[in-house]
Write a protein that holds these residues in place. Structure first.
Motif, short mmCIF file in Angstrom:
data_model
loop_
_atom_site.label_atom_id
_atom_site.label_comp_id
_atom_site.label_asym_id
_atom_site.label_seq_id
_atom_site.Cartn_x
_atom_site.Cartn_y
_atom_site.Cartn_z
N GLY A 101 0.81 -1.22 0.00
CA GLY A 101 0.00 0.00 0.00
C GLY A 101 0.84 1.26 0.00
N ILE A 102 1.92 1.24 0.76
CA ILE A 102 2.81 2.40 0.81
C ILE A 102 3.46 2.62 -0.55
N ARG A 103 3.71 1.52 -1.23
CA ARG A 103 4.23 1.51 -2.59
C ARG A 103 5.50 2.36 -2.74
N PRO A 104 6.59 1.89 -2.15
CA PRO A 104 7.86 2.61 -2.29
C PRO A 104 8.34 2.57 -3.74
N ASP A 105 9.33 3.38 -4.03
CA ASP A 105 9.88 3.40 -5.38
C ASP A 105 10.43 2.03 -5.75
N ALA A 106 10.40 1.74 -7.05
CA ALA A 106 10.93 0.47 -7.55
C ALA A 106 12.44 0.41 -7.29
N PRO A 107 12.94 -0.75 -6.89
CA PRO A 107 14.38 -0.88 -6.66
C PRO A 107 15.15 -0.88 -7.99
N ASP A 108 16.45 -0.68 -7.90
CA ASP A 108 17.29 -0.62 -9.10
C ASP A 108 17.26 -1.92 -9.90
N TRP A 109 17.08 -3.05 -9.22
CA TRP A 109 17.12 -4.34 -9.93
C TRP A 109 15.81 -4.62 -10.68
N TRP A 110 14.76 -3.84 -10.49
CA TRP A 110 13.47 -4.07 -11.13
C TRP A 110 13.61 -3.91 -12.64
N PRO A 111 13.34 -4.97 -13.44
CA PRO A 111 13.62 -4.93 -14.88
C PRO A 111 12.55 -4.23 -15.73
N LEU A 112 11.36 -4.01 -15.19
CA LEU A 112 10.27 -3.43 -15.97
C LEU A 112 10.12 -1.95 -15.65
N GLU A 114 8.72 1.42 -14.06
CA GLU A 114 8.38 1.71 -12.66
C GLU A 114 6.88 1.55 -12.40
N SER A 115 6.05 1.84 -13.40
CA SER A 115 4.60 1.74 -13.21
C SER A 115 4.14 0.29 -12.98
N TRP A 116 4.97 -0.68 -13.29
CA TRP A 116 4.64 -2.09 -13.07
C TRP A 116 5.08 -2.58 -11.69
N TRP A 117 5.68 -1.74 -10.90
CA TRP A 117 6.14 -2.12 -9.56
C TRP A 117 4.96 -2.06 -8.59
N LEU A 118 4.64 -3.16 -7.95
CA LEU A 118 3.57 -3.27 -6.96
C LEU A 118 2.25 -2.70 -7.49
N ILE A 119 1.78 -3.28 -8.57
CA ILE A 119 0.54 -2.84 -9.21
C ILE A 119 -0.63 -2.95 -8.25
N GLY A 120 -1.46 -1.95 -8.20
CA GLY A 120 -2.67 -1.99 -7.40
C GLY A 120 -2.65 -1.11 -6.18
N GLY A 121 -1.47 -0.79 -5.67
CA GLY A 121 -1.39 0.10 -4.52
C GLY A 121 -2.19 -0.38 -3.32
N TRP A 122 -2.97 0.54 -2.73
CA TRP A 122 -3.73 0.21 -1.52
C TRP A 122 -4.84 -0.80 -1.78
#
Length: 164
Positions: A101-112, A114-122
């Protein structure tokens, strides 16, 4: 005056359709939750209970799945390591929900992107937290019902059949 019976029939058809959709969502979601975090057997039992109002096949499968869910609940509270592991797992799911829910920034190793990081939020985080609360409530219920009984398996079968 002839409109009333027609209106009742359409209301019944809408009710049946809604219940059928909810039942199938619970069954399919429950099957997924058997592998993913969530109260899988509870959802399958709920879905089959709804579908059993319409279908004989669902009614035949409801009791065995229900007994299986109660036996798993009874088995899960027979030792302290199992209780601690179950509670820890449920709390970990809640922690993941909060993090999601807090949805921090995507880490450097995330290959996709940033909008695909932790889809759905809260929305996703809340469902994880809700799953955790349901799991903890079920652990408490199981502890109060099955902990310390002489034959937990028989007690689980009795409890499953008493719910009918």
């Amino acid at each position: 005056m002839t409109d009333k019976p027609e209106g009742r029939r359409s209301a019944k058809a809408v009710r049946r359709l809604v219940l059928e959709i909810v039942g199938w969502i619970l069954v399919v979601g429950g099957i997924a939750a058997l592998l993913l975090p969530g109260p899988g057997l509870l959802m399958v039992v709920g879905g089959l209970a709804i579908l059993s109002e319409q279908y004989e096949w669902a009614e035949r499968r409801l009791e065995p799945v229900k007994v299986m869910a109660y036996k798993a609940a009874a088995d899960g509270v027979q030792t302290w390591p199992r209780i601690i592991a179950s509670c820890t797992g449920a709390l970990a799911i809640a922690a993941v929900g909060i993090y999601w829910g807090i949805r921090p920034d995507a880490p450097d190793w995330w290959p996709l992107r940033e909008s695909w990081w932790l889809i759905g939020g809260w929305g996703t985080g809340a469902t994880l937290i809700l799953s955790s609360v349901i799991a903890l409530a079920f652990i408490v219920y199981s502890f109060r019902t099955f902990r310390g009984v002489p034959d937990p398996e028989a007690a689980a079968e009795r409890a499953a059949r008493e719910d009918d």
